[in-house]
Design a protein around this motif. Sequence first.
Motif: not given
Length: 281
Positions: A12-35
């Motif tokens: 999570d470098w300063p320059e990649t924080r937007a990418e890190t957050d975008a990766q979490w969105v993918i994970l977050r939605e997959a986890f939510r779909e799993a309940g």
Amino acid sequence: MTKFIAALPMYDWPETRAETDAQWVILREAFREAGIDVPENLTRDFELSALWRHPDLLFAQTCWGPMEQGLADEVQFVAQPSYDTFEGGQGEFYSSAIVMRRGLMGAPPSVLPDISPSRGEISSCEVGDCLISPLEGEMAGKPEGGGYKRNLQSSDNGKAPIPLDLLRGKRFTYNGPDSMSGIIALTRDLEALGESIDIFSERTQSGGHRASIVAVAEGRADVAAIDCRSWAMAQTYEKAAEGVEVVGWTARRKGLPFITSRKTPSEIIEKMRDALKSLNT
């Protein structure tokens, strides 16, 4: 509101924080779909040691160094990410680039060992590409060694392509004593070659892979071992990387694992694993 916290701190470098957050969105939605009840956003409020041991930790990434040194008894393993996108990576396995300052030996690059992979156009993963590697379903006791991608030009006997003559007597810097990629892997590979970390005249701790690259480029150290993903990031975001070059690679080992709290119920872990598998299909 969920009680859980999540973090992806290892790249999570300063320059990649937007990418890190975008990766979490993918994970977050997959986890939510799993309940699974998951936090909306990643946390960046904790030191690593406190984060990994937080009783409400749902999902985070660590290193096999701390895991070997006792952290594995305090957390639960979830999955391995994929390093396919990065030079020096293959599936759940990664290796470290051994870097030195350009021209340090007073010789043109053409006479240095030709073991650096050809540089591709991709220096960091596309969002989602490096989230998960196919799961084997069991946690390994220790990271595995040996074996390489063919484009690493590894030797036939499976030993790490480490230029001992170039390294001998040089000053080595590393990010931290519990880092698999920064010092433990190289130490083990040197021992496998009949040498030791004492091949270096001096060892200093930099505090991070990026700081190690800067130290080598600025002449405060001569050698560092940088995990392949951090090296790819440095080539994009750290100007000091232009002043260093790859002279060898460590053996391939399992990359940084995803973990959860020891208190996370087993049914939630299984749901997370199923959700991660779904991202691979």
